[in-house]
Design a protein around this motif. Structure first.
Motif, PDB file in Angstrom:
ATOM      1  N   MET A  26      27.407 -57.425  -1.935  1.00  0.00           N
ATOM      2  CA  MET A  26      26.023 -56.928  -2.032  1.00  0.00           C
ATOM      3  C   MET A  26      25.972 -55.625  -2.840  1.00  0.00           C
ATOM      4  SD  MET A  26      24.705 -57.526   1.847  1.00  0.00           S
ATOM      5  CE  MET A  26      23.951 -59.080   2.383  1.00  0.00           C
ATOM      6  N   ALA A  30      24.006 -55.044  -6.254  1.00  0.00           N
ATOM      7  CA  ALA A  30      22.975 -54.000  -6.380  1.00  0.00           C
ATOM      8  C   ALA A  30      23.231 -53.138  -7.604  1.00  0.00           C
ATOM      9  CB  ALA A  30      22.945 -53.135  -5.119  1.00  0.00           C
ATOM     10  N   THR A  58       8.986 -58.279  -3.863  1.00  0.00           N
ATOM     11  CA  THR A  58       9.202 -56.838  -4.017  1.00  0.00           C
ATOM     12  C   THR A  58       8.377 -56.071  -2.994  1.00  0.00           C
ATOM     13  OG1 THR A  58       9.682 -57.059  -6.370  1.00  0.00           O
ATOM     14  CG2 THR A  58       9.008 -54.887  -5.626  1.00  0.00           C
ATOM     15  N   VAL A  81      12.104 -52.090  -3.535  1.00  0.00           N
ATOM     16  CA  VAL A  81      13.231 -52.940  -3.144  1.00  0.00           C
ATOM     17  C   VAL A  81      12.780 -54.390  -3.282  1.00  0.00           C
ATOM     18  CG1 VAL A  81      14.619 -53.703  -1.161  1.00  0.00           C
ATOM     19  CG2 VAL A  81      14.290 -51.263  -1.586  1.00  0.00           C
ATOM     20  N   ARG A  83      13.725 -58.393  -2.272  1.00  0.00           N
ATOM     21  CA  ARG A  83      14.558 -59.166  -1.354  1.00  0.00           C
ATOM     22  C   ARG A  83      14.404 -60.655  -1.629  1.00  0.00           C
ATOM     23  NH1 ARG A  83      11.416 -58.284   4.412  1.00  0.00           N
ATOM     24  NH2 ARG A  83       9.466 -59.334   3.861  1.00  0.00           N
ATOM     25  N   PHE A  95      21.385 -63.536   1.803  1.00  0.00           N
ATOM     26  CA  PHE A  95      20.277 -62.584   1.706  1.00  0.00           C
ATOM     27  C   PHE A  95      20.538 -61.581   0.594  1.00  0.00           C
ATOM     28  CE2 PHE A  95      20.406 -63.857   6.170  1.00  0.00           C
ATOM     29  CZ  PHE A  95      19.075 -64.167   6.420  1.00  0.00           C
ATOM     30  N   TYR A  97      18.864 -57.669  -0.546  1.00  0.00           N
ATOM     31  CA  TYR A  97      17.911 -56.554  -0.555  1.00  0.00           C
ATOM     32  C   TYR A  97      18.477 -55.596  -1.574  1.00  0.00           C
ATOM     33  CZ  TYR A  97      15.275 -57.543   3.787  1.00  0.00           C
ATOM     34  OH  TYR A  97      14.441 -58.062   4.741  1.00  0.00           O
ATOM     35  N   GLN A  98      17.737 -55.296  -2.625  1.00  0.00           N
ATOM     36  CA  GLN A  98      18.272 -54.349  -3.592  1.00  0.00           C
ATOM     37  C   GLN A  98      17.178 -53.513  -4.242  1.00  0.00           C
ATOM     38  OE1 GLN A  98      19.210 -57.490  -7.125  1.00  0.00           O
ATOM     39  NE2 GLN A  98      20.820 -57.196  -5.650  1.00  0.00           N
ATOM     40  N   LEU A  99      17.559 -52.306  -4.648  1.00  0.00           N
ATOM     41  CA  LEU A  99      16.614 -51.399  -5.284  1.00  0.00           C
ATOM     42  C   LEU A  99      16.058 -52.033  -6.553  1.00  0.00           C
ATOM     43  CD1 LEU A  99      18.506 -47.974  -5.061  1.00  0.00           C
ATOM     44  CD2 LEU A  99      16.562 -48.722  -3.669  1.00  0.00           C
TER      45      LEU A  99
END
Lengths: 163, 368
Positions: A26, A30, A58, A81, A83, A95, A97-99
């Motif tokens: 992850m 990212a 987003t 972020v 996802r 899954f 989740y990233q900036l």
């Protein structure tokens, strides 16, 4: 006072080696670009079906800091972020989740999170990410070397204690 | 009071067309790209992210382009955009001790563990305009490089050195259950330090700077020393419910300032330094330093100091720190106030008529 979200730390999890591997993938996803993740997917040549459990979306995460760096938490400001969540044919759920707001990248990251949990692809995912890992490490090392060149030693003039 | 008006649609449309035209400027000059803004006006982008309270470089750069470089208008665009997005949650607090350091300086210790690195700074430049930049001259020299040494672990905070000797008040890390969030609940007073720091972090740099300056000039003096300023990248983590462990979201560039201030002691505790703290998005030392000055001065109540200066008055500071709120209220004055003003006109005419009835002779004659 605005009572909101609990600030208690997450429960201590047993050190599950799979959790650590997923976190490593992850983190790379990212830090990498869409091109990086596409290259990883190309290298894996995964052809199984991917079901979208959650279409890439987003939103915002409120980023917290700590008073004095190590004190009580406070809400510092938000960040965008993106996802996504997917399920592979073989059943693994992934899954992301990233900036940022890159929806394609988030979906690929979710697929890679699912694949790293798959017995057949897991190690291959990590190997396929070697070039990205190497590139990021190289960039970091360059930044550190450039920063190191600005290391400064000040001498106090008054007492002349530094000769 | 503003009362809604109708009409003017065609004029408004045309005004916006004209605005778009003016924004583009001379068409014979190449158009500025959003990536050019984010790459080459990076500190302005940082400021929009900080005061817009939204970390997204590309969005901030786009907002600046759209706003023709008007910073507060760009903040407005960013804040408006954020209202369209769902909130996924609250991150784990970022750990600035684990920052990838790009700049770190201390005004209190010249030799400190981890050392001082200047990084990319305007400090010690001569502030001479560089006409080579105007001429789009040679590309800059590649940065110098030096051995960075073995990868160090955490970069200790200078305040930790003082803390180890008990010379500074300890940071309270009680992990209290609630953290105030002024984007969720309107600010009320007295406000605790969590809310104050949130408001200061997004507050207008000019306002916070002026208040910090006022404390130096004697309006609530705190005898500050910059114990440390550090700039670099910190990792952000989120624990989404459906995942159940900390997900690394990526890295943010932040600037942190630790200010060490005048002593505080009591019958029970010996004198100790006190702390002021600043943390902002991107590289913005001025803002981080000013924030840490104002954070410290706003702790007057907690530290038993007389709150006599503007920078110690939390209601005054926090109610006026947000430049979007400020501009909203100031600039709304230019919107049509016809009805309201008509009422004022009627009132002043009536008062004048009454005045005349009560004073049949001009004032100058009456006085004789």
């Amino acid at each position: 006072m605005a009572p909101s979200q609990s600030a208690s730390p997450p429960p201590e999890l047993p050190r599950d080696p799979m959790v650590a591997r997923r976190q490593a993938v992850m983190a790379l996803c990212a830090d990498g670009t869409l091109d990086d993740l596409e290259a990883v997917m190309d290298a894996l040549a995964y052809e199984g079906a991917v079901e979208d459990l959650r279409r890439p979306e987003t939103g915002l995460v409120m980023v917290r800091g700590r008073m004095g760096g190590d004190g009580n938490p406070f809400n510092f400001g938000e960040a965008t972020v993106t996802r996504a969540a997917v399920r592979l044919q073989s059943g693994e759920t992934g899954f992301a989740y990233q900036l940022g707001r890159d929806v394609k990248k988030a979906r690929l990251a979710a697929i890679l999170d699912a694949l790293v949990q798959n017995p057949r692809y897991g190690r291959e995912v990590e190997r396929a990410m070697d070039p990205l890992r190497t590139r990021l490490a190289g960039e970091r090392s360059t930044r550190e070397r450039r920063t190191a060149a600005t290391r400064v030693n000040f001498f106090t003039m008054v007492r002349g204690e530094d000769q | 009071m503003y009362v809604a008006v109708k009409g003017g649609e065609a004029a408004i449309d045309n005004a916006h067309r004209l605005l778009a035209h003016e924004r583009r400027g001379d068409p014979s000059v190449p158009e500025l790209s959003v990536t050019q803004v984010s790459e080459q006006l990076g500190l302005l982008v940082d400021r929009v992210m900080t005061e817009g309270s939204l970390y997204d470089r590309a969005l901030a750069a786009l907002a600046l382009k759209q706003a023709r470089g008007d910073l507060i208008e760009a903040v407005f665009l960013v804040r408006a955009f954020r209202t369209t997005l769902p909130r996924f949650g609250y991150s784990q607090p970022v750990d600035t001790a684990r920052m990838e350091i790009r700049r770190r300086i201390s005004a209190t210790y010249k030799d400190l563990p981890g050392g001082q690195v200047l990084g990319p700074t305007f400090d010690y430049t001569h502030r001479l305009l560089d006409f080579m930049l105007e001429a789009n001259g040679e590309p800059p020299q590649p940065p110098a490089e030096a051995d960075a040494g073995a990868a160090e672990g955490d970069m200790p905070r200078v305040t930790d050195l003082l803390d180890a000797e008990g010379l500074i008040e300890p940071s309270s890390a009680s992990d209290c259950d609630t953290v105030g969030d002024l984007t969720r609940e309107p600010l009320t007073f007295p406000a605790d330090r969590d809310l104050r720091l949130q408001a200061l972090a997004r507050g207008d740099e000019g306002f916070i700077l002026a208040l910090g300056y006022s404390t130096q000039r004697g309006y609530g003096r705190t005898h500050p020393f910059v114990s440390e300023v550090r700039v670099g990248e910190v990792a952000v983590e989120l624990v989404p419910e459906e995942i159940g462990f900390a997900v690394p979201l990526g890295r943010l560039t932040v600037t942190e300032c630790q200010m060490v201030n005048q002593f505080k002691g009591s019958a029970a505790t010996p004198p100790q330094f006190t702390r002021g703290y600043g943390l902002v998005f991107g590289q913005s030392e001025r803002k981080a330093m000013a924030m840490s000055l104002v954070d410290r001065s706003l702790r007057a109540r907690e530290l038993g100091e007389d709150a006599v200066a503007p920078a110690q008055d939390e209601e005054f500071v926090l109610s006026h720190a947000d430049n979007l709120q400020a501009t909203g209220f100031v600039e709304h004055l230019k919107l049509p106030h016809y009805v309201d003003f008509q009422a004022e006109l009627d009132l002043v005419r009536r008062m004048r008529a009454e005045h005349e009835a009560n004073h049949p002779y001009p004032l100058s004659e009456a006085a004789e």
